[in-house]
Design a protein around this motif. Structure first.
Motif, PDB file in Angstrom:
ATOM      1  N   ILE A  89       0.781  -1.237   0.000  1.00  0.00           N
ATOM      2  CA  ILE A  89       0.000   0.000   0.000  1.00  0.00           C
ATOM      3  C   ILE A  89       0.815   1.290   0.000  1.00  0.00           C
ATOM      4  O   ILE A  89       0.284   2.352  -0.357  1.00  0.00           O
ATOM      5  N   TYR A  90       2.114   1.216   0.378  1.00  0.00           N
ATOM      6  CA  TYR A  90       2.864   2.469   0.525  1.00  0.00           C
ATOM      7  C   TYR A  90       3.497   2.904  -0.794  1.00  0.00           C
ATOM      8  O   TYR A  90       4.145   2.107  -1.478  1.00  0.00           O
ATOM      9  N   SER A 162       1.723   8.379   6.352  1.00  0.00           N
ATOM     10  CA  SER A 162       0.915   7.448   5.574  1.00  0.00           C
ATOM     11  C   SER A 162       0.077   6.565   6.499  1.00  0.00           C
ATOM     12  O   SER A 162       0.262   6.546   7.716  1.00  0.00           O
ATOM     13  N   THR A 163      -0.825   5.809   5.900  1.00  0.00           N
ATOM     14  CA  THR A 163      -1.674   4.888   6.668  1.00  0.00           C
ATOM     15  C   THR A 163      -1.013   3.521   6.860  1.00  0.00           C
ATOM     16  O   THR A 163      -1.624   2.617   7.439  1.00  0.00           O
ATOM     17  N   SER A 164       0.197   3.357   6.381  1.00  0.00           N
ATOM     18  CA  SER A 164       0.890   2.073   6.489  1.00  0.00           C
ATOM     19  C   SER A 164       1.125   1.697   7.953  1.00  0.00           C
ATOM     20  O   SER A 164       1.340   2.570   8.798  1.00  0.00           O
ATOM     21  N   PRO A 165       1.117   0.392   8.269  1.00  0.00           N
ATOM     22  CA  PRO A 165       1.433  -0.032   9.637  1.00  0.00           C
ATOM     23  C   PRO A 165       2.887   0.279   9.964  1.00  0.00           C
ATOM     24  O   PRO A 165       3.740   0.290   9.074  1.00  0.00           O
ATOM     25  N   LYS A 166       3.160   0.539  11.236  1.00  0.00           N
ATOM     26  CA  LYS A 166       4.499   0.966  11.630  1.00  0.00           C
ATOM     27  C   LYS A 166       4.956   0.207  12.870  1.00  0.00           C
ATOM     28  O   LYS A 166       4.275   0.207  13.894  1.00  0.00           O
ATOM     29  N   GLY A 167       6.122  -0.411  12.766  1.00  0.00           N
ATOM     30  CA  GLY A 167       6.750  -1.039  13.916  1.00  0.00           C
ATOM     31  C   GLY A 167       7.829  -0.133  14.461  1.00  0.00           C
ATOM     32  O   GLY A 167       8.487   0.582  13.703  1.00  0.00           O
ATOM     33  N   LEU A 182      10.416  -1.283   5.663  1.00  0.00           N
ATOM     34  CA  LEU A 182      10.157  -0.284   4.630  1.00  0.00           C
ATOM     35  C   LEU A 182      10.835  -0.636   3.309  1.00  0.00           C
ATOM     36  O   LEU A 182      10.607   0.027   2.299  1.00  0.00           O
ATOM     37  N   GLY A 183      11.669  -1.689   3.315  1.00  0.00           N
ATOM     38  CA  GLY A 183      12.291  -2.153   2.077  1.00  0.00           C
ATOM     39  C   GLY A 183      13.684  -1.629   1.815  1.00  0.00           C
ATOM     40  O   GLY A 183      14.151  -1.630   0.674  1.00  0.00           O
TER      41      GLY A 183
END
Length: 352
Positions: A89-90, A162-167, A182-183
């Protein structure tokens, strides 16, 4: 060469990860939790002296610790789930920052790396190209150009919004980003570690795994006047750490270093080290350190914990015992099985 693909090595976590070095923020205390009985025996009096005066407060601490232990046990699976969701999604703001290029690097850093790759490279020659600090074996040098630092921060801020999940990186850094999710590992952190940092660490830290760094954990941390201001005295779960100050504008917030973790704080004199934007501090992971509070602005740091399985397979740096292995995701905590040890020794320890 990328060990996670080419060598087919499986990396592990030590079972102590779930139970040791749990940070109680309100008391600035690291604790170990094996059972309620052990915890009461070891810490009830200590916590009472620190202000935990009632049974209800102590029970609340037990609940927090139970929640943290469970979080750690499911960390690998949750991280993999977040990474998959982020990939789906990001949409990055700056695609190019995910792929390391020499054009991002400070000329001084490239000069040091080129020297370390040359036939005449020596520790003494390398030290003449960098700044040593009053703290033992802590080295400072420019790493990235300012424009790249700014773009990297912009990418982090874009991701945060962003709406992405975050650890989050760990229990001490409440505001930060795990770069593998995040890649960044494949195109940025792995080549940074293998091609640029290991030539330096091979000369500077040959006695503590600097020649055999085969995994890492990389993350961003953020200090802000309305969020985390500082970082308590601690050591890293790493053989060698790189800490790069990326910006933005901030005042104060220097790092300070004590002694190695085996030396009691009461016997330690701490040394303050200035942390300048675009520059990195390279130090041993087991060297006790912390970050003083910023007094204004916002600061972003890139942290790379570099690990050598050949060293940590002998003794877990977190529990001081031979590690009890639990298979993990990705690089996990940098431990390998006996088969992995021989494989990685043959591959990585011939690097100079």
């Amino acid at each position: 060469m990328q060990h996670d693909k080419d060598s087919k090595a499986t990396f592990y976590t030590c079972s102590c990860f779930s139970t040791d070095n749990i940070f109680l923020e309100e008391f600035k205390l690291h604790v170990r939790f094996l059972s309620e009985h052990q915890f009461r025996t070891d810490y009830q009096a200590v916590l009472r002296n620190l202000g935990c005066s009632t049974d209800t407060e102590f029970e609340d601490i037990l609940k927090k610790i139970a929640k943290e232990v469970e979080r750690r046990r499911s960390l690998g699976v949750k991280s993999a789930e977040r990474a998959a969701a982020i990939k789906e999604i990001y949409k990055p703001l700056h695609d190019h920052v995910y792929h390391l290029q020499e054009s991002y690097m400070a000329p001084e850093f490239k000069q040091m790396v080129d020297y370390c790759r040359s036939d005449e490279a020596s520790k003494e020659g390398l030290l003449s190209l960098m700044q040593t600090e009053a703290a033992a074996r802590v080295f400072r040098f420019p790493v990235f150009k300012k424009v790249f630092c700014e773009e990297l921060i912009e990418e982090m801020e874009h991701f945060e919004q962003s709406t992405s999940p975050k650890g989050r990186p760990n229990t001490m850094n409440n505001y930060g980003i795990l770069l593998n999710e995040l890649g960044f590992d494949e195109g940025f952190i792995i080549p940074l570690r293998e091609q640029y940092l290991q030539p330096l660490t091979s000369l500077l830290y040959h006695d503590c795994g600097g020649r055999c760094l085969d995994s890492h954990k990389a993350f961003m941390v953020k200090y802000d006047m309305h969020e985390d201001l500082d970082l308590s005295y601690h050591y890293d779960n790493a053989e060698v750490t790189l800490n790069v100050s990326l910006g933005k504008e901030f005042k104060e917030g220097n790092l300070y270093f004590g002694d190695m973790r085996q030396v009691p704080l009461s016997e330690t004199a701490c040394v303050e080290v200035e942390h300048r934007v675009t520059e990195g501090l390279l130090h041993r992971g087991q060297h006790m350190h912390g970050a003083l509070p910023i007094s204004s602005g916002q600061r972003w740091n890139l942290i790379v914990w570099m690990r050598a399985s050949q060293e940590r397979n002998k003794l877990c740096p977190m529990c001081n015992k031979r590690p009890t292995l639990v298979e993990g995701e990705g690089f996990a905590d940098g431990f390998t099985s006996d088969t992995g040890i021989s494989l990685l020794q043959n591959v990585s320890c011939d690097l100079h």
